[in-house]
Design a protein around this motif. Structure first.
Motif, PDB file in Angstrom:
ATOM      1  N   LEU A  13     -10.194   3.243  -3.555  1.00  0.00           N
ATOM      2  CA  LEU A  13      -8.872   3.368  -2.953  1.00  0.00           C
ATOM      3  C   LEU A  13      -8.124   2.052  -3.101  1.00  0.00           C
ATOM      4  O   LEU A  13      -8.568   1.016  -2.612  1.00  0.00           O
ATOM      5  N   PRO A  14      -6.970   2.064  -3.773  1.00  0.00           N
ATOM      6  CA  PRO A  14      -6.192   0.843  -3.924  1.00  0.00           C
ATOM      7  C   PRO A  14      -5.354   0.574  -2.690  1.00  0.00           C
ATOM      8  O   PRO A  14      -5.315   1.381  -1.758  1.00  0.00           O
TER       9      PRO A  14
ATOM     10  N   ARG B 188      -1.873   0.473  -0.607  1.00  0.00           N
ATOM     11  CA  ARG B 188      -0.855   1.515  -0.574  1.00  0.00           C
ATOM     12  C   ARG B 188       0.503   0.880  -0.842  1.00  0.00           C
ATOM     13  O   ARG B 188       1.170   0.374   0.050  1.00  0.00           O
TER      14      ARG B 188
ATOM     15  N   LEU C 149      -2.036  11.513  -8.033  1.00  0.00           N
ATOM     16  CA  LEU C 149      -1.629  10.806  -6.821  1.00  0.00           C
ATOM     17  C   LEU C 149      -2.842  10.141  -6.177  1.00  0.00           C
ATOM     18  O   LEU C 149      -3.969  10.629  -6.308  1.00  0.00           O
ATOM     19  N   ASP C 150      -2.595   9.072  -5.460  1.00  0.00           N
ATOM     20  CA  ASP C 150      -3.604   8.480  -4.585  1.00  0.00           C
ATOM     21  C   ASP C 150      -3.852   9.447  -3.427  1.00  0.00           C
ATOM     22  O   ASP C 150      -2.907  10.086  -2.944  1.00  0.00           O
ATOM     23  N   PRO C 151      -5.090   9.602  -2.957  1.00  0.00           N
ATOM     24  CA  PRO C 151      -5.352  10.583  -1.892  1.00  0.00           C
ATOM     25  C   PRO C 151      -4.604  10.309  -0.595  1.00  0.00           C
ATOM     26  O   PRO C 151      -4.125  11.238   0.064  1.00  0.00           O
TER      27      PRO C 151
ATOM     28  N   VAL D 254      -6.360  13.755  -7.948  1.00  0.00           N
ATOM     29  CA  VAL D 254      -6.264  12.767  -6.874  1.00  0.00           C
ATOM     30  C   VAL D 254      -7.245  11.655  -7.199  1.00  0.00           C
ATOM     31  O   VAL D 254      -8.458  11.849  -7.110  1.00  0.00           O
ATOM     32  N   SER D 255      -6.717  10.519  -7.635  1.00  0.00           N
ATOM     33  CA  SER D 255      -7.529   9.361  -8.023  1.00  0.00           C
ATOM     34  C   SER D 255      -8.577   9.711  -9.078  1.00  0.00           C
ATOM     35  O   SER D 255      -9.621   9.077  -9.150  1.00  0.00           O
TER      36      SER D 255
ATOM     37  N   ARG E  30       3.148   7.769  -8.288  1.00  0.00           N
ATOM     38  CA  ARG E  30       2.438   8.818  -9.025  1.00  0.00           C
ATOM     39  C   ARG E  30       2.274   8.413 -10.482  1.00  0.00           C
ATOM     40  O   ARG E  30       2.983   7.543 -10.987  1.00  0.00           O
TER      41      ARG E  30
ATOM     42  N   ASP F 211      -1.715   8.664  -0.315  1.00  0.00           N
ATOM     43  CA  ASP F 211      -0.302   8.962  -0.572  1.00  0.00           C
ATOM     44  C   ASP F 211      -0.043  10.460  -0.576  1.00  0.00           C
ATOM     45  O   ASP F 211       0.987  10.926  -0.077  1.00  0.00           O
TER      46      ASP F 211
END
Length: 338
Positions: free
Chosen positions: A59-60, A62, A296-298, A275-276, A316, A300
């Motif tokens: 996870l990066p 946000r 998308l990031d989860p 998702v990621s 995105r 987000d």
């Protein structure tokens, strides 16, 4: 702004290690000579002790929110539940860990027209529908008709808003501590139900909030809302609230994707959604070639579905048919009701 006021503004970020080097160097000398800031810093560090932990793998940060990289909450032990109720149990413990920070700040505006006190009252009302279906008596008198017997032509959103307003009005006549106790007691009762501990019992479907889902999925919905509003309260208080643990976040994402697929329907231009990069789904028509790809990031994605960011704002990765991508993003945002 005085040096005292300036440093005090930095304390929350300092406690989370989110200041740059120059700003961080200003804090310790001030704390050495300022008793009130030192006490505040100690209180914030205790919050970090509750919330801190290792970053969630993959996870990066946000970028949409400007917050530091997400932290995994070190929450008090949650009740033993089946896997479907574990995200709700963890979300409840996360909010419990945060609420002591609201002491003296219950009137802080949070979201919509709610302050911290009203946001907790809203969660009390929000959990009530599932609690009622599982045989748990309402904690607040039914001064409006219960949702189950409201006029059949009333939209569920209207019934939801009506009950929320009634519960908030009732709870504003009580202390915040009493409201927290009522919400926590109802949450504990939900987690003590047989349906929270037995996946087979939780497999039966119930119509709540306009959608028929297994009780197991309704527990995931409750987790989603509890986390979103915990994040709302944290932002209002100037504190970073971590996302759910990775395995719980995955459950939230998968349920949201299922609901999004139903909302898009079988005729939408197909989009390969990820998702990621961990999981992929084709949303829309299964009879046509994929028109676009969207990643998308989860966190987000959950914030988009939860109404906390817009399709234009959400970061995105996208390629292909821009209209098909826009349709997915706008449909996801339209699901927001929190």
């Amino acid at each position: 702004m005085t040096e005292h006021e300036d440093v005090r503004e930095l304390l929350a970020a300092w406690a989370f290690g989110a200041l740059d080097a120059a700003e961080a160097e200003r804090v310790p000398p001030h704390l050495a000579g300022c008793e009130s800031c030192a006490a505040e810093a100690a209180r914030l560090r205790e919050t970090v002790r509750l919330l801190d932990g290792p970053p969630i793998g993959g996870l990066p940060a946000r970028p949409a929110t400007g917050l530091p990289p997400a932290l995994l909450a070190r929450r008090p032990a949650a009740p033993r539940t089946a896997a479907h109720a574990a995200p709700y149990a963890a979300a409840v413990q996360g909010l419990r860990a945060l609420l002591p920070e609201a002491e003296g700040r219950w009137a802080t505006p949070v979201v919509h027209d709610w302050d911290v006190h009203a946001t907790v009252a809203h969660l009390l009302a929000a959990d009530e529908a599932l609690a009622g279906r599982l045989g748990i008596p309402a904690r607040v008198p039914a001064t409006v008709l219960p949702q189950t017997v409201l006029p059949q032509d009333m939209r569920w959103e209207d019934a939801w808003n009506r009950r929320t307003a009634d519960v908030i009005a009732h709870e504003h006549g009580r202390t915040p501590e009493e409201t927290v106790a009522a919400w926590a007691g109802q949450a504990d009762a939900l987690l003590a139900t047989p349906e929270a501990r037995d996946a087979e019992l939780a497999a039966r479907a119930e119509l709540l909030m306009g959608i028929r889902l297994p009780v197991a999925d309704h527990f995931v919905v409750r987790a989603f809302e509890a986390w979103i509003h915990t994040d709302d309260i944290g932002r209002a208080l100037g504190l970073v609230v971590p996302p759910p643990p990775a395995e719980h976040l995955g459950q939230l994402v998968r349920l949201a994707v299922r609901v999004l697929g139903l909302a898009l329907g079988p005729d939408a231009a197909p989009v390969l959604f990820s998702v990621s990069g961990d999981e992929q789904w084709v949303l829309g028509s299964e009879d046509e070639p994929v028109a676009a790809e969207l990643a998308l990031d989860p966190v987000d994605f959950c914030l988009l579905v939860g109404g906390r960011c817009t399709p234009a704002e959400v970061p995105r990765g996208a390629s292909g048919d821009a209209a098909a991508v826009r349709n997915v993003l706008e449909t996801a945002a339209s699901l927001a009701w929190l």
